[in-house]
Design an enzyme around this catalytic site. Structure first.
Site, PDB file in Angstrom:
ATOM      1  CB  THR A 244       5.370   2.359   0.119  1.00  0.00           C
ATOM      2  OG1 THR A 244       4.840   1.205  -0.546  1.00  0.00           O
ATOM      3  CG2 THR A 244       6.673   2.772  -0.557  1.00  0.00           C
ATOM      4  CB  SER A 245       5.388   6.673   2.979  1.00  0.00           C
ATOM      5  OG  SER A 245       4.283   6.563   3.860  1.00  0.00           O
TER       6      SER A 245
ATOM      7  N   GLY B 136       0.837  -1.190   0.000  1.00  0.00           N
ATOM      8  CA  GLY B 136       0.000   0.000   0.000  1.00  0.00           C
ATOM      9  C   GLY B 136       0.876   1.246   0.000  1.00  0.00           C
ATOM     10  CB  CYS B 137       0.292   4.691  -1.195  1.00  0.00           C
ATOM     11  SG  CYS B 137      -1.387   4.956  -0.587  1.00  0.00           S
ATOM     12  CE1 TYR B 138      -1.313   8.236   4.081  1.00  0.00           C
ATOM     13  CE2 TYR B 138      -3.179   6.799   3.672  1.00  0.00           C
ATOM     14  CZ  TYR B 138      -2.655   8.062   3.827  1.00  0.00           C
ATOM     15  OH  TYR B 138      -3.489   9.149   3.734  1.00  0.00           O
TER      16      TYR B 138
END
Lengths: 343, 343, 343, 343
Positions: free
Chosen positions: D149-150, D145-147
């Site tokens: 990853t960060s 997921g994008c979150y």
């Protein structure tokens, strides 16, 4: 003097803005607040910025709910307002923020809306020549469209003073996204509109075109033809209008400036800026003010006029409240004497 | 084939965009990267998005630093580029992103810039009739301004096909803020520009006007007069141009559409959209593409053409790299064959 | 009752916002409007949204200009306000929007500002326990910082009710760009900030940290330690604060909700939202309102509190006017009883 | 080497971004492009920025359409991808941008998604310890997921080096609106999101939380508990994550910096910035790059780590293509070696 007011279409942006203004109006008590699909909800869920009204429950938009108020604001889809207005008492002041009663020409109405014409009402743009007189004591008022407000404020002084050629007006306007309404459409979501601009309704098909031409033609005394292109800008509110017209022989910048300055020198909400200062939509954000500036392009023999308004305030709800004030004999600036929010 | 390239003015937006494009160009090695006040700094401090070049140190913009490369890009204030270019070898390809060599008319230059005319170079807008032939093998190229790129792409097909009246062109364009450069001015800070639009350079005073008229007049074979109004839009990049002109007697929408379609059908970067689909700046963001659409407003007897470009890419650095490719006999799309970033 | 007010630093955002609010205040007449580098200019050039004051000329910020008013607002760089305030009569109400008189601890002041401590004044955040009593009749008021306003509104109810652990508070806040002031810096221009977010002042170095800890510690009765990270968001106004703290043993969501609800149930400007409804900065834009919501994360044993304010209104100028109203015995909501501008 | 690729869910933002990247990938030919409700439409209508694919027609998302390609990208609602993947040949590389195969724990899956667990696949975040080895030759890959990853890029180096306490991690992240997908919802329209920030999914309810804890716990070797609050920011793309954790006794800033620097020194896409330079989402816009910076707050005994990614690129489609490159033995940067678009 205290006036009871009902507001319909309160879940939309126009209705919400009417409530924002009325909630701070010294002479108004807010009665019924109505909606259609959102009836039964707390206003605080739909318009969380309206803290003073957050516990109010929206009721169904019906004649029964709206009847019995001194003033009824209609912020409904075109077609709906005419039907409801017809059933409201003649002595109720009905202010229609929709299109139904703006056009004088049944032919123009039918061409652009494809339905029978409901007739025209006194037009709620007090800055037009002769408009205030028709609003005093009026019981039915048609609120102008947001684009037509900005375009008429831009060009009427020149046509009224017989300085402009009627057959070659070009207008390009940029509107904030609230002009497209509070509707769930993919092309309106933030990911699509932020950082982007696009035109729409190009080629004379926009429904506001006949309303603009009506106002300009009335001022000119001859038919005015306009090429109008609206564009969508990445901001929630505001309209920047760039309006240009060929000037008549012998007209120079001083003559133009004098005409516009004279037209607006006593207006509380329309401001001709000092020479060299150009308007910005942020300067009128959230307020009923409009700013105007012009330049004469001798090279192209055209006047270029820029106007800025807040499409929801002067362009809709503010113009409606201003018209209500005039109709009822209140101070024209009652509830509207605040500044724009900048930065 | 590997070409060594020097880039001046790298701390500005135009120079930074040239570097962004060249860093991904298959035939290029990046040599000197120069600046003026920022000389001595890491590029990573000034342009943190250029990861592959972040450790490069900017050197002073001098002839010595720029000499010895196959290609030199100049992204300097007008005046500066002419002076430096004159000292670079004749066999070095010099590509000037500034204004110094765009105007053919010394008179127009002096009127708008108030300095002696440095002469004109082959013009880096390959989509203009006959432009590519002049770019092949060229050693000096003048990159068009961002507004002139969008306006010429909008109207040249109609003038080249003799469909438009030359004396009544009206253009209103909205540009992202990067068009104003990377300069510390209060009127450009985010608090001022976000959520706001304003016009500037109104009344024919914008320096891009003569460049636009030059291109349109060359296409028309007669002098074209234009009324141009630029506006500042709350987005970092992109230009939306709305260009309108009266059409000649007997011209209809089909004729117009056929002319524009024919003009761009083989272009790799300029796209006439399918009928009914209008351009948006987000569709070309970060890319060298341009989108074009038109409508004929029979009511006003005008064609309205909308174009979108990225002012820093097709409007500046992309057009510069495209022109370099042509001049050097590379594939015209080398290093530019990527899509826009949307949403 | 009519009060004469002078406003210094009127060319900045804080001073401009004070003028926006006072221009609509029923009990105020605006006297001297002062600035430093902009002295001599029309206010309409610097703050074109303030139409009712557009012809006013800014005068130099001096004790002579400010003396003789009932109230003086100071919106000056830190250091400057203490110096001027010391020279104003004791019976003039001086309201300092700067930092000089916020901190009770001389040690904390000197550590973060590196200059001698000017002493502390009654603190203009009426919603804090006991704060109103100190403001009634006060002649010197220190207006809180924008971040500290949002953070104290978020967490004080929990500390005052002894529900939170004092040693592990983490706050991350996002501020609109007006919080950085009206200053010409490249990192603040629209091209840089639009479409982007970035942190700054990370690691406890932000000057607002000791002010936050002062307010939370006073409420807790023990020293509170906070980890604070501010971020810059692409919007002109607004602060969204996310504040989290470990809860004491046995505390559940109902207990937490009850404490916050009780703290704000009678507040005119701070609103605990209905369960499940989260705040948005747009809901308070341009207004003096604050919205608060919380959730208990049992998994992490933390309460997460979200607050939104307009950094220039409740966060600066609105809080200042609210404090003035209390000090002078006016209605606390005088001149502030309007809603946020949304959308 | 040329690879045939099919892309499903192409009408959404994730699918569109996969196409944007693949259209410029040197080793890829794009085969079937599929959608559900938009099947039958030109891609140019739905994703007008993809000029090179504008004439392609979307086909229905079925196993038949996807079968027969070397690689299949699934950008579908959770649940849908597991069902289709199960029917694709074992030797087809299936890359799932959805959530179905990210979680190792069936219990966590069922708690947050309320459906049977489809099992877990090699995890497409190559920068995690040991992750690349599992991706080489893999035939099934779960894109993070994008979150997550960060957040994992922010904190894994510290947990892997045993420098952080596992039980008190607090993360607040701001995401651009494209993270919410291309869906017609009133709360996502531009008028609502521009100029505003708001939290959502507060209190540990966000479905990305277990994925973050999985990655951090694997790195730490012990269970890590996280308090995660996502917020919506007024920008189309980008995630700014602020991640904080208590440090273990004796850990100082130098130790922290050394660990993060070592973790990313050889990474092509993850960049530890020079000390004192903080990331901005604009620096990675449209690119597969991530930027990381940290500070040690001795006062709160916490490390604060900031990371920025483009949620659609490194956060979704870029990470997917990077993982494909590794799985197939291509250069890891193939088709991804371009810079961010700034300003």
């Amino acid at each position: 003097m205290t006036i009871s007011v009902a507001v319909s279409g309160a879940s939309g942006y126009a209705g919400g803005e009417v409530l924002r203004l009325l909630s701070n109006h010294p002479n108004v008590t807010i009665g019924a607040i109505t909606a259609h699909s959102n009836a039964g909800q707390r206003l605080g869920e739909l318009a969380p910025h309206l803290h003073s009204l957050s516990e109010r429950i929206l009721v169904e938009t019906t004649v029964e709910q709206l009847r019995g108020h001194d003033v009824v604001f209609l912020a409904l889809p075109h077609g709906a307002s005419a039907e409801i207005a017809a059933k409201l008492p003649d002595d109720t002041l009905v202010i229609d923020a929709g299109a139904d009663h703006r056009l004088e020409s049944a032919e123009a109405w039918e061409k652009f809306y494809g339905s029978p014409h409901a007739g025209s009402w006194p037009y709620g743009l007090p800055e037009l020549p002769g408009a205030r007189a028709k609003l005093v004591g009026a019981k039915r008022i048609a609120v102008p469209g947001c684009y037509p407000t900005s375009v008429q404020l831009a060009l009427v002084p020149g046509f009224a003073a017989n300085l402009l050629e009627p057959d070659d007006v070009v207008v390009v306007a940029a509107s904030g996204t609230s002009g497209a309404g509070k509707s769930a459409k993919v092309n309106l979501i933030g990911s699509e509109v932020m950082g982007s601009m696009n035109p729409y309704g190009v080629g004379g098909s926009h429904r506001h075109t006949p309303e603009m031409e009506q106002g300009l033609s009335n001022a000119a005394g001859v038919p005015v033809t306009i090429s109008f292109t609206p564009t969508l800008a990445p901001m929630p509110r505001g309209i920047l209008t760039t309006a240009t017209a060929k000037v008549k022989p012998g007209v120079d910048e001083a003559t133009l400036r004098a005409a516009w300055t004279a037209a607006y020198k006593d207006e509380p909400f329309v401001h001709m800026l000092p020479e060299g200062q150009w308007p910005a939509t942020s300067s009128v954000m959230g307020s009923n003010h409009a700013q105007v500036q012009l330049a004469f392009d001798a090279h192209a023999n055209r006047v270029i006029v820029s106007t800025v308004i807040d499409n929801l305030t002067k362009g809709t709800a503010g113009g409606a409240v201003q018209s209500m004030n005039i109709a009822l004999g209140l101070s024209e600036t009652a509830g509207l004497a605040f500044e724009g929010v900048a930065p």
